[in-house]
Design an enzyme around this catalytic site. Structure first.
Site, mmCIF file in Angstrom:
data_model
loop_
_atom_site.group_PDB
_atom_site.id
_atom_site.type_symbol
_atom_site.label_atom_id
_atom_site.label_comp_id
_atom_site.label_asym_id
_atom_site.label_seq_id
_atom_site.Cartn_x
_atom_site.Cartn_y
_atom_site.Cartn_z
ATOM 1 N N ASP A 535 0.840 -1.201 0.000
ATOM 2 C CA ASP A 535 0.000 0.000 0.000
ATOM 3 C C ASP A 535 0.875 1.250 0.000
ATOM 4 O OD1 ASP A 535 0.574 0.808 2.831
ATOM 5 O OD2 ASP A 535 -0.336 -1.141 3.234
ATOM 6 N N GLU A 615 21.548 -22.677 -18.885
ATOM 7 C CA GLU A 615 20.658 -21.782 -18.130
ATOM 8 C C GLU A 615 21.447 -20.623 -17.515
ATOM 9 O OE1 GLU A 615 17.022 -24.560 -16.489
ATOM 10 O OE2 GLU A 615 19.031 -24.912 -15.651
#
Ligand code: GLA
Length: 746
Positions: A535, A615
């Site tokens: 928030d 990877e």
């Protein structure tokens, strides 16, 4: 001036670049709302016809003159209880002798340069000296109640802030039972409500519903804004979409229990109130004392949701978050949580850090489990000293080794909590919230500290200061992993227990205020079991918050989209994790995971020791690519390229630099089809007159059934905006696309 007072009409008008907001001091001094919408000059009083509506009461003084003037039907700036308005109440106070209400009338107003501040609460500030403040003081003489309505106007940002300062002007105590941050009456329009609901590991799912007759409410009683509802909502015209139509946003700068309520009344008017959750709340004001409500951030746009979101993004980045990291380039981090959970030692951590360094990672974060006797989530919160079983040499040598690798060091803490099995709890059992006479509910086997108590808040602050002074820590992940229950404080008298929830939130803000001021160079990341406290209140202190414990990139598309309606990408903690994903078991390509994590504060959360050489090489490329794109990702204007509720097989979004010179389009195919329609999309935000060069077009992990026709190397902005582009047909599990455009030199 962006605030104008018309003495003849008794109107006060706030103008931003694209919106106008007007109120009027009514014949008896009530502060009426007349208009909030697209910018327009004028006197909007005449919009509101007076009409005698049965059973809607009229102020005593006006009886005989008109029966149409009723607080029950007229739009108001702050609705008071027990005053003849039966719709949602914004303010309710009770005197010591039982007089209850909030019938407010105008006393005075003042227009001043600069932005007001709130006591003990985060609020937007004025970084470029453009803000103005309007203060309108209203009073209910019978109660000795005064309410100062505060409005902050940011003309170029298209933002209006609101808050209320309530003061007891009487000679006896006054008890507040409700004190909303704002009330907004919208007399006309056909509105939808767009809000963001969810649950743990599935936060901020956007939901758009029609406003109904009666009351709709979202909120939290968890003393935390929560995973379930976010303190942000948007009202949008039925026909509004991402790029057109009226939208009105309301965001609370608050991290505690909140409520946002909507009421469509008998006349079809819509009232929106927002603020501290009123159920269980009360606050006693001694004579002369004041109470500040949290701030609300309002934005109106006539041109759709994308434009609205961008206003919030800029405000949060530039005028709400005080951290020096807010606009700064952040280090690419690797967090060991999903790599090891609680199971690690010095050697393991160092080997992960060494591998991470080789991949190009810049910050290593040691997550939960490094302290007390913590080997699972059942103990040791509160014991913020090193776990000698796992790290016998202590933290110093580990941090030294990590720094020696050329990595910064970050640490996880959960300072608002205490485990029953901890030295802290054994020493101070009364510091935990619990109702005397019954066992408190546990959440993740832990209790919450009573941060309303000064000595507890001071202890938390000093403990953190101790850690940050003792160890060279560059980053803190500040977590909270339960909702607060059993609200009772040993330190508050019986008649003030209703203050506890808000006092706990104020206690937290007090700690954060002091700590971030004392350690401005530390990068703080908020967290609450993922994104359970995402928030604007937390973002005033922390430039980023971990968005969700669900790191599955396909789930994250919705979670991050929902988050992005109000909050900037730079605030969204997002990591590439292992596949199959630990939360959903889904397998996704490594590059697609990176494409999604780049729509946020980019990092990794996996064991690099388990990666193949191929990877690892791809991760090196990803990090280099992120570095290159990082200014655009951090500060670019965000455009969602898909509509929320349209049926579609992909998610796509775009970032455009402020000068429209550069853009990144990202797309993830979420649903491959046997016989798909062409993958066509129009770009947004570009300069139609400019020519753009395709700098890079990557189709990640896409199996291409047909050899694609090469795309042009140069497009006009107009071609991309109006005709769009059709991407080659892609097959396979969740392939993704990144397209980088740069303005071509003439
Ligand atoms: C929460 C966080 C996770 C991790 C764990 C540690 O769930 O969201 O990222 O830090 O706590 O216990």
């Amino acid at each position: 001036m962006s605030i104008v007072y018309d003495a003849a009409a008794r109107t006060l008008t706030l103008h931003t670049r694209e919106s106008s907001y007007q109120m009027q001091i009514g014949p008896l001094g009530h502060l009426l709302h007349t208009y909030y919408g697209r910018r327009a000059e004028g006197d909007f009083r005449s919009l509101h016809l007076l009409k005698d509506v049965g059973f809607s009461p009229v102020p005593h003084e006006l009886d005989g003159e008109t029966r149409g003037w009723s607080l029950d039907t007229l739009p108001q700036e702050l609705s008071g209880a027990n005053s003849g308005d039966f719709r949602l109440t914004s303010l309710c106070a009770v005197t010591a002798d039982g007089r209850r209400g909030g019938s407010l009338r105008y006393v005075r107003h003042e227009i001043r340069r600069g932005k007001y501040a709130l006591r003990g609460l985060p609020a937007a500030f004025d970084p470029d000296g453009e803000a103005e403040t309007l203060s309108v003081t209203l009073a209910d003489e019978a109660l000795g109640l005064e309410a100062e309505l505060l409005y902050g106007v940011y003309e170029s940002r298209d933002l209006i802030t609101r808050a209320v300062r309530v003061t007891n002007r009487g000679s006896a105590p006054l008890r507040l039972e409700k004190a909303a941050s704002c009330c907004l009456d919208l007399p006309f329009g056909d509105w939808d409500l767009l809000h963001f609901h969810g649950r743990h590991a599935m936060e901020r799912q956007p939901e758009r519903v029609a406003v109904m007759n009666g009351v709709q409410r979202i909120g939290s009683g968890r003393v935390s804004s929560g995973h379930q509802h976010n303190p942000f909502l948007i009202l949008c015209d039925k026909h509004a979409n991402e790029d057109a139509g009226d939208c009105l946003g309301l965001m609370l700068v608050y991290s505690g229990s909140f409520e946002m309520e909507l009421e469509q009344d008998q006349m079809g008017s819509l009232r929106l109130t927002a603020g501290i959750k009123s159920e269980g709340f009360s606050w006693t004001l001694q004579p002369g004392e004041s109470f500040d409500t949290p701030e609300a951030l309002l934005c109106f746009r006539h041109d759709g949701l994308n434009a609205l979101s961008r206003r919030y993004h800029r405000l949060i980045r530039e005028a709400l978050c005080r951290s020096r990291w807010s606009g700064a380039e952040r280090p690419v981090l690797l967090n060991n949580w999903e790599a090891t959970y609680f199971n690690f030692d010095h050697r393991k951590i160092l080997s992960i850090a060494r591998e991470a360094k080789e991949l190009g990672v810049e910050l290593f974060v040691l997550d939960d489990g490094w302290f007390g006797r913590r080997s699972d989530d059942r103990s040791s919160l509160g014991d913020w000293f090193v776990n000698r079983e796992k790290l016998p040499g202590g933290l110093e040598p580990l941090i030294r080794d990590i720094h020696a690798l050329g990595l910064r060091f970050g640490l996880w803490v959960e300072p608002e909590m205490v485990s029953e099995n901890s030295e802290l709890f054994r020493a101070h059992p009364d510091w935990a919230l619990a109702v005397p006479g019954r066992l408190p509910a546990l959440g993740r086997s832990q209790l919450a500290l009573d941060l309303s108590r000064r000595e507890v808040a001071d202890w938390v602050f000093e403990t953190l200061v101790g850690l940050l002074r003792r160890y060279p820590i560059d980053y803190i992940k500040w977590d909270i992993n339960r909702s607060l229950t059993d609200l009772y404080s040993q330190a508050l008298p019986a008649d003030r227990q209703g203050e506890l929830a808000h006092r706990c939130t104020l206690g937290l803000y007090g700690i954060l205020e002091r700590l971030t001021a004392e350690f401005p160079e530390v990068l703080f990341e908020g967290c609450a079991g993922g994104g359970g406290r995402f928030d604007a209140g937390m973002l005033a202190y922390f430039p980023q918050i971990w968005c969700s414990d669900d790191t599955d990139p396909i789930e994250r598309l919705t979670i991050q989209r929902g988050t992005g309606y109000g909050y900037p990408l730079s605030a969204v903690g997002a990591h590439v994790s292992a596949s199959p994903n630990h939360q959903t078991g889904r397998r996704t390509p490594l590059d697609t995971r990176a494409v999604v994590a780049m729509a946020g504060g980019f990092g990794y959360e996996l064991d690099p020791g388990k990666l193949s050489e191929e990877e690892k090489e791809r991760i090196r490329v990803q990090i280099a690519r992120f570095r290159e794109l990082s200014p655009l990702l951090r500060e670019g204007d965000l455009y969602r390229l898909t509509e929320l509720d349209e049926p579609r097989d992909f998610e796509a979004w775009q970032l455009v630099s402020a000068d429209r010179g550069e853009s990144l389009m990202s797309l993830v195919l979420t649903h491959p089809r046997a016989n798909p329609r062409p993958l066509h999309l129009r770009l947004k935000g570009l300069d139609p007159a400019a020519r753009y060069r395709v700098e890079r077009l990557d189709l990640f992990d896409a199996f291409l059934p047909e050899k694609p026709e090469p795309l042009p190397e140069i497009y006009t902005g107009a071609a991309l905006l109006y005709a769009g582009l059709t991407l080659p047909r892609m097959m396979g599990d969740y392939p993704s696309v990144q397209l980088v455009l740069k303005k071509a030199e003439d």
